[in-house]
Design an enzyme around this catalytic site. Sequence first.
Site, PDB file in Angstrom:
ATOM      1  N   LYS A 162      48.929  39.632  35.710  1.00 43.47           N
ATOM      2  CA  LYS A 162      47.413  39.615  36.458  1.00 43.47           C
ATOM      3  C   LYS A 162      46.484  38.871  35.422  1.00 43.47           C
ATOM      4  CE  LYS A 162      45.452  40.948  40.282  1.00 43.47           C
ATOM      5  NZ  LYS A 162      45.961  41.176  41.686  1.00 43.47           N
ATOM      6  N   ASP A 202      42.818  36.184  43.908  1.00 42.96           N
ATOM      7  CA  ASP A 202      42.423  37.461  44.242  1.00 42.96           C
ATOM      8  C   ASP A 202      41.146  37.688  44.537  1.00 42.96           C
ATOM      9  OD1 ASP A 202      44.112  40.227  43.562  1.00 42.96           O
ATOM     10  OD2 ASP A 202      41.971  40.747  42.959  1.00 42.96           O
TER      11      ASP A 202
HETATM   12  N1  GLU Z   1      46.310  38.956  44.415  1.00 46.83           N
HETATM   13  C1  GLU Z   1      47.456  39.338  45.174  1.00 46.83           C
HETATM   14  C2  GLU Z   1      48.186  40.339  45.144  1.00 46.83           C
HETATM   15  O1  GLU Z   1      47.367  41.370  44.575  1.00 46.83           O
HETATM   16  C3  GLU Z   1      48.609  38.022  45.407  1.00 46.83           C
HETATM   17  C4  GLU Z   1      49.049  37.523  44.034  1.00 46.83           C
HETATM   18  C5  GLU Z   1      49.704  36.334  44.062  1.00 46.83           C
HETATM   19  O2  GLU Z   1      49.981  35.641  45.249  1.00 46.83           O
HETATM   20  O3  GLU Z   1      50.326  36.025  43.038  1.00 46.83           O
HETATM   21  O4  GLU Z   1      49.130  40.797  45.011  1.00 46.83           O
END
Ligand code: GLU
Length: 482
Positions: A162, A202
């Site tokens: 993340k 996100d």
């Molecule tokens: N931000 C999204 C999540 O919390 C997607 C993450 C992604 O597609 O890598 O899962």
Amino acid sequence: MSSDTRAATPQRPAIARSPMRPAQRRSRREPSPQPSLQPYAARVLADLRGRVPWEKEFLQAVEEVFSSISPVLEQNPQYEGASILERIVEPERVIAFRVVWTDDQNQVNVNRGYRIQFSSALGPYKGGTRFHASVSLSSLKFLGFEQTFKNALTGLSLGGGKGGSDLSFRGRSDAEMMRFCQSYMSELFRHIGPETDVPAGDIGVGTREIGYLFGQYKRLTRNFDGALTGKALEWGGSRLRPEATGYGVAYFVEEMLRDAGESLEGKTVAVSGFGNVAWGVVQKVTELGGSVVTLSGPDGFVYDPDGVRGDKVDYMRTMRLGGRDAVQQFGERFGVEFHPGRRPWVVPCDVAIPCAIENELDEGDAEMLLKNGCRCVVEGANMPTTREAVRTLQEGGVLFAPGKAANAGGVAVSGLEMAQNRSGESWSAERVDAALRAIMTRIHEICTGAAECYGHPGDYVIGANIGGFSRVAEAMMSQGAV
Ligand code: GLU
């Protein structure tokens, strides 16, 4: 959304109940007794608390997972010998950097940028990028930790990561966002790649920002590859990626209700947030016969008894792209009730889907939902429900599903985007949708199966944590002490 909303939400409202349908009586299910913290997990958690007592969200997420996996630890004493828990709470790599950018007034601004490469046990690090004032090392560590188990539940080869920055995108012009993204990527490009780490969007990072981030990545690396997901369809994105998180949540709700002998048909659904996740949820819930009657932002919530559908759904996109982080404009545009400074959990509903941000639904909100007859709460956001609220809901017999299971559809379709980039294909919407639905059904099976198998039938928190943890732990055992 939470941090902003909380500042503006001094008290819980007593909104008029008359225009809504009367609260229904709920049949009470006996909750299974919660497993206590197993000694090895208790020791690792206590050590972590001592080392990073200020990382509140991260500790909250670790405690939730550790509280669920006692039976797995009992059955696998080799995990302690291999220090699996000590390793699983320690990100493999934390990258922190300065992001310097010039705003439209020629003022030089400084933000903090991060990428937490949490676990590569199952594949390249994979997870979103959040641009929001609340972003800190703690919030990103919690999100990276959750992402690791979420990605494991998808069954795809995805590690967990993340990233993000403490930039508030509200009120920022297009040119400012481009310069910010270019500066952010000027540091990050060294650490990512299609087989290394694949960031996505996100909160605060949508298709526009992914475009600017990718442009700079390509300029610096001279590679046009799949180092980011959530790309626009025309240049390597996947069909249905924008809708995927919300559609997946709705499919998961449908599976939960099916197990309980019900469906979304005719259900009243309260949703918080108005961004990408809420947008997909609104569309799919409506298609499956439910009616979404609330949306929310930092300024309050709107109550729309006719249901958010048609033009109103398109308007949600306009709101986000307009950069005005507020739902009052929705109320004004469509002539629906706007409740300033309030959260939507006071509205009687059958199903509640918090889609804004962590810890946005607390114990008082949970009690209000119970009182008003809500029977199912499903997390569209990551950990939007506090630990106390989860306990209240479960003890009240409400079906509750955590985000790491219910909102995994977004990252799952990111995984499908990676597959399409590797093979040079572009799949039809039908193919992506069928794959997404199959993945969500499978996650539901894993959760219910694990919960049942370990003596906690119907407990999706325990099921999701055991399902995700077991896959990561086994991969770590196979790969040795790294
Ligand atoms: N931000 C999204 C999540 O919390 C997607 C993450 C992604 O597609 O890598 O899962």
